[in-house]
Motif scaffolding. Structure first.
Motif, PDB file in Angstrom:
ATOM      1  N   ILE A  37      38.483  21.284  22.868  1.00 56.18           N
ATOM      2  CA  ILE A  37      38.739  19.933  22.373  1.00 56.18           C
ATOM      3  C   ILE A  37      40.162  19.876  21.814  1.00 56.18           C
ATOM      4  N   VAL A  38      40.714  18.687  21.706  1.00 61.89           N
ATOM      5  CA  VAL A  38      42.063  18.540  21.160  1.00 61.89           C
ATOM      6  C   VAL A  38      42.047  18.867  19.670  1.00 61.89           C
ATOM      7  N   GLY A  39      42.910  19.775  19.255  1.00 62.32           N
ATOM      8  CA  GLY A  39      43.077  20.084  17.842  1.00 62.32           C
ATOM      9  C   GLY A  39      44.334  19.408  17.321  1.00 62.32           C
ATOM     10  N   SER A  40      44.323  19.016  16.051  1.00 58.03           N
ATOM     11  CA  SER A  40      45.498  18.331  15.508  1.00 58.03           C
ATOM     12  C   SER A  40      45.675  18.654  14.038  1.00 58.03           C
ATOM     13  N   PHE A  41      46.884  18.406  13.539  1.00 57.86           N
ATOM     14  CA  PHE A  41      47.169  18.588  12.113  1.00 57.86           C
ATOM     15  C   PHE A  41      48.279  17.627  11.694  1.00 57.86           C
ATOM     16  N   PRO A  42      48.302  17.218  10.411  1.00 57.52           N
ATOM     17  CA  PRO A  42      49.407  16.401   9.919  1.00 57.52           C
ATOM     18  C   PRO A  42      50.662  17.253   9.768  1.00 57.52           C
ATOM     19  N   ALA A  43      51.784  16.734  10.197  1.00 57.85           N
ATOM     20  CA  ALA A  43      53.040  17.474  10.036  1.00 57.85           C
ATOM     21  C   ALA A  43      53.277  17.830   8.572  1.00 57.85           C
ATOM     22  N   LEU A  44      52.861  16.965   7.658  1.00 54.86           N
ATOM     23  CA  LEU A  44      53.090  17.190   6.234  1.00 54.86           C
ATOM     24  C   LEU A  44      52.303  18.376   5.680  1.00 54.86           C
ATOM     25  N   ASN A  45      51.329  18.879   6.450  1.00 58.45           N
ATOM     26  CA  ASN A  45      50.599  20.069   5.982  1.00 58.45           C
ATOM     27  C   ASN A  45      51.479  21.304   5.968  1.00 58.45           C
ATOM     28  N   ALA A  46      52.490  21.330   6.810  1.00 58.75           N
ATOM     29  CA  ALA A  46      53.402  22.472   6.878  1.00 58.75           C
ATOM     30  C   ALA A  46      54.462  22.300   5.796  1.00 58.75           C
ATOM     31  N   ARG A  47      54.369  23.097   4.768  1.00 56.48           N
ATOM     32  CA  ARG A  47      55.294  22.987   3.638  1.00 56.48           C
ATOM     33  C   ARG A  47      55.857  24.351   3.283  1.00 56.48           C
ATOM     34  N   PRO A  48      57.194  24.463   3.148  1.00 58.77           N
ATOM     35  CA  PRO A  48      58.222  23.437   3.283  1.00 58.77           C
ATOM     36  C   PRO A  48      58.389  22.969   4.728  1.00 58.77           C
ATOM     37  N   GLN A  49      59.275  22.022   4.940  1.00 58.93           N
ATOM     38  CA  GLN A  49      59.440  21.433   6.262  1.00 58.93           C
ATOM     39  C   GLN A  49      59.746  22.480   7.330  1.00 58.93           C
ATOM     40  N   SER A  50      60.466  23.514   6.958  1.00 60.62           N
ATOM     41  CA  SER A  50      60.837  24.550   7.928  1.00 60.62           C
ATOM     42  C   SER A  50      59.613  25.262   8.500  1.00 60.62           C
ATOM     43  N   GLU A  51      58.493  25.207   7.776  1.00 62.41           N
ATOM     44  CA  GLU A  51      57.284  25.886   8.251  1.00 62.41           C
ATOM     45  C   GLU A  51      56.682  25.184   9.470  1.00 62.41           C
ATOM     46  N   LEU A  52      57.010  23.897   9.663  1.00 61.03           N
ATOM     47  CA  LEU A  52      56.487  23.181  10.819  1.00 61.03           C
ATOM     48  C   LEU A  52      56.930  23.864  12.113  1.00 61.03           C
ATOM     49  N   ASP A  53      58.160  24.340  12.155  1.00 69.34           N
ATOM     50  CA  ASP A  53      58.656  25.043  13.332  1.00 69.34           C
ATOM     51  C   ASP A  53      57.841  26.318  13.578  1.00 69.34           C
ATOM     52  N   ARG A  58      53.699  29.234  16.659  1.00 70.55           N
ATOM     53  CA  ARG A  58      52.456  30.012  16.705  1.00 70.55           C
ATOM     54  C   ARG A  58      51.412  29.346  17.598  1.00 70.55           C
ATOM     55  N   ILE A  59      51.201  28.045  17.409  1.00 71.31           N
ATOM     56  CA  ILE A  59      50.200  27.336  18.200  1.00 71.31           C
ATOM     57  C   ILE A  59      50.543  27.395  19.681  1.00 71.31           C
ATOM     58  N   THR A  60      51.783  27.124  20.012  1.00 70.20           N
ATOM     59  CA  THR A  60      52.218  27.123  21.414  1.00 70.20           C
ATOM     60  C   THR A  60      52.033  28.493  22.053  1.00 70.20           C
ATOM     61  N   GLU A  61      52.444  29.541  21.335  1.00 63.94           N
ATOM     62  CA  GLU A  61      52.360  30.893  21.893  1.00 63.94           C
ATOM     63  C   GLU A  61      50.914  31.360  22.029  1.00 63.94           C
ATOM     64  N   GLU A  62      50.077  31.101  21.031  1.00 62.35           N
ATOM     65  CA  GLU A  62      48.691  31.569  21.098  1.00 62.35           C
ATOM     66  C   GLU A  62      47.898  30.834  22.176  1.00 62.35           C
ATOM     67  N   LEU A  63      48.152  29.545  22.349  1.00 62.02           N
ATOM     68  CA  LEU A  63      47.448  28.811  23.397  1.00 62.02           C
ATOM     69  C   LEU A  63      47.935  29.231  24.778  1.00 62.02           C
ATOM     70  N   GLU A  92      62.037  12.105   9.993  1.00 57.52           N
ATOM     71  CA  GLU A  92      63.074  12.371  11.000  1.00 57.52           C
ATOM     72  C   GLU A  92      63.163  13.862  11.311  1.00 57.52           C
ATOM     73  N   ALA A  93      63.121  14.695  10.277  1.00 59.96           N
ATOM     74  CA  ALA A  93      63.190  16.145  10.497  1.00 59.96           C
ATOM     75  C   ALA A  93      61.959  16.635  11.249  1.00 59.96           C
ATOM     76  N   ASP A  94      60.784  16.113  10.899  1.00 60.19           N
ATOM     77  CA  ASP A  94      59.558  16.535  11.571  1.00 60.19           C
ATOM     78  C   ASP A  94      59.549  16.093  13.027  1.00 60.19           C
ATOM     79  N   MET A  95      60.071  14.912  13.299  1.00 62.23           N
ATOM     80  CA  MET A  95      60.149  14.449  14.685  1.00 62.23           C
ATOM     81  C   MET A  95      61.081  15.336  15.506  1.00 62.23           C
ATOM     82  N   ALA A  96      62.176  15.770  14.921  1.00 64.38           N
ATOM     83  CA  ALA A  96      63.108  16.657  15.637  1.00 64.38           C
ATOM     84  C   ALA A  96      62.435  17.983  15.971  1.00 64.38           C
ATOM     85  N   THR A  97      61.623  18.497  15.043  1.00 66.70           N
ATOM     86  CA  THR A  97      60.908  19.752  15.299  1.00 66.70           C
ATOM     87  C   THR A  97      59.863  19.564  16.394  1.00 66.70           C
ATOM     88  N   CYS A  98      59.170  18.439  16.363  1.00 69.45           N
ATOM     89  CA  CYS A  98      58.171  18.155  17.403  1.00 69.45           C
ATOM     90  C   CYS A  98      58.841  18.000  18.769  1.00 69.45           C
TER      91      CYS A  98
END
Length: 321
Positions: A37-53, A58-63, A92-98
């Motif tokens: 099934i599709v898994g999802s998370f809020p970008a704001l859960n990754a704190r600090p912002q650099s953790e979103l990357d 991790r998600i991309t590589e493990e899948l 804006e920063a989170d969109m750039a990482t996505c």
């Protein structure tokens, strides 16, 4: 599910696991995607912002590793939720990482922006936007959203008050695109019902709080397992936007769930978790009304297997009628 675009046409069940503040992290998302099934998370859960990357890496590589090892059973795609509201100074920063990781599905909430929709489409992704009524649905599609997530009465967290029957009826009268229905869906029978109403996906959140992989305290998980529809309180006190919460968590914070004050919507602040001493979602726990179907803390795979068995049984039962 033949009408769904790739890679959404290979799901085990027509389900999107909704993004939940604090609760949804890489472990939960990866488990959901591997389970089909599709898994999802809020970008704001990754704190600090650099953790979103780091999370997206991790998600991309493990899948990708899962898909190499299981070509006959590839993982479902994942999604990231963006809060498109003026209080979100990370957008804006989170969109750039996505964009860097070319997130396949973006879920936008609390604001529809053409530039966001165009950006996601530019890297080949799809955007689905949260709405609570037909007026907001029209606005989102006019601004360029690819799909809609009607959040009907009974949904966990920020939720509307309209019946899913009315909401889906009005949206499907004019919109033929992707729709994921949200609102108290926690049983396989309800997934089938969402499809009968015209939805492509069931949008499910609260059952995953009780997942072994969820980033939720044990008390929260047990609150879901032991809870039922009559233990849910609808209030705007904690974030400025109306939402559904576990009565037991409000009581534990020393408040009377039946006599809560009304919040000033102009003081919305989703980045901090709310406007009161007891914070949503850290202390005041969000939950939908469907949790009566959740009877144990279990791994994601076990819950997906339960939903699949219930869904197939419901289809057979309906056909037999």
């Amino acid at each position: 599910m033949n009408r769904l675009p790739a890679p959404f046409d290979r799901l085990r069940l027509p389900v999107i696991g909704s993004p939940m503040f604090i609760v949804s992290g890489p472990e939960l998302v990866i488990a959901q995607c591997k389970a089909g099934i599709v898994g999802s998370f809020p970008a704001l859960n990754a704190r600090p912002q650099s953790e979103l990357d780091e999370w997206l890496h991790r998600i991309t590589e493990e899948l990708a590793a899962h898909n190499r090892a299981n070509p006959e059973r590839p993982a479902a795609p994942f999604a990231v939720n963006q809060i498109v509201h003026r209080t979100n100074d990370r957008l804006e920063a989170d969109m750039a990482t996505c964009a860097k990781w070319q997130v396949p599905l973006m879920i936008t909430s609390l604001g529809a922006r053409t530039d966001i929709f165009e950006a996601v489409r530019g890297w080949g992704g799809i955007t689905m936007h949260d709405v609570i009524d037909d007026r907001f649905a029209n606005k989102a599609i006019e601004k360029g959203a690819d799909g809609l997530i009607p959040v009907a009465a009974g949904a966990g967290g920020h939720a509307g008050v309209l019946s899913p029957f009315a909401l889906m009826q009005e949206i499907r009268a004019w919109f033929p695109g992707l729709v994921a229905l949200s609102g108290a869906i926690a049983h396989g029978r309800s997934i089938l019902a969402a499809q009968a109403l015209g939805a492509d996906f069931a949008y499910i959140g609260s059952p995953w709080i009780a997942a072994s992989e969820a980033n939720a305290p044990e008390g929260y998980k047990q609150g879901i397992v032991g809870g039922s529809a009559d233990g849910i309180v609808y209030t705007n006190l904690f974030t400025g936007v109306h939402g559904n919460y576990l009565r037991s968590s409000i009581e534990a914070a020393g408040m009377d769930p039946d006599n809560l004050p009304v919040s000033d919507p102009s003081k919305m602040n989703f980045g901090s978790g709310g406007n009161t001493k007891a914070k949503a979602w850290k202390d005041i726990w969000g939950s939908g009304q469907g949790i009566g179907a959740v009877t144990e803390v279990a791994p994601v795979e076990a819950t997906v297997a339960r939903l699949e068995a219930e869904y197939r049984a419901a289809r057979e039962e309906l056909a037999a009628r």
